[in-house]
Design an enzyme around this catalytic site. Sequence first.
Site: not given
Ligand SMILES: O=C(O)C(=O)CO
Length: 315
Positions: A147, A230-232, A256, A261, A280, A282
């Site tokens: 990513i 955008i990870s966790r 995100d 969540e 989320h 993503g």
């Molecule tokens: O691929 C993942 O684990 C995701 O959360 C992408 O947002």
Amino acid sequence: MANKPFLNLRETITGMEELISQRPVPHKNKHFEKPYLRDKVQAIYLWWHKPVVDRELLQSLPNLKVIANSGVGMDHLDLKLIAGFGVKMANAPHAVSNSTADTGMALLLASARRIIEVAPNVEYCEADLLGVEVTRATLGIIGMGSIGYKIALRTACLKYSVILFYFFFFPVRKEQEEQLVGATYCGKLESLLQQSDFVMVVVSLTPQTRKLIGKREMELMKPTATLINISRGAVVDQEALVSALQDGVIRAAALDVTYPEPLPRDHPLLKLKNVIITPHLGIKTEKTARMITEEAVENILAALHGLPMPNEVKL
Ligand SMILES: O=C(O)C(=O)CO
């Protein structure tokens, strides 16, 4: 019509309802409340982290051989426990990379130009709604997995100067990829934080990356900088982030991912103007959903035929 094969595949693999037995099996996982033939199940496809894979589930499926995850992050799984049952694990790093990188770029641009904040305001733009420029900005990417690489690719046309920091999960530098995207490797997280106008967090959540970006790290960032995650959620210390945003330690954040969540409705992050929060999003595009399923099926079929799995997660 176009959706049909995908839905069928998903239901065939995940849907224990398809494996009908007359014997009801109560299980705390919603997916397993319905009757099914436990000893027929050889593979599970985890669709958006469901069903929950715990000891009880693993014990109840004596012929389970493989679990395919519908994303790249695996912090919701106890990999040691799964391996202990002799079950193989695969994820889907290729299928998710473009859509997740797009989510990151969408958040970056929306935050830079304050799109969410000003969108409801149809009055003509006032001088105090100035955003920040993205062209020729410095973008620091924390984590150069599939990513991170796709994000770096997307920034080429904006003439960003891209600096990278690898984290534990990707300890090996990919110099060829760095050259391809024109990114500079940054040996220290501190120096990435100090130099970047935008900091994009793309690392997996592991014990080492939990709260990786805390008060100290935010204080190292420029006051004009934007943090994009955008990870966790748990990779960023949310309490420290609230204070940093309230006190102007950093300019803005775009997330995100959060913890939990979704956030409770009265969470302070939801009250701040300089934050964008998306639920989320993503990987959530139709095309990615299909590609993830295809990647999962490939892995599952390989495992069931005793062939090497393209995306096996080795412990
Ligand atoms: O691929 C993942 O684990 C995701 O959360 C992408 O947002």
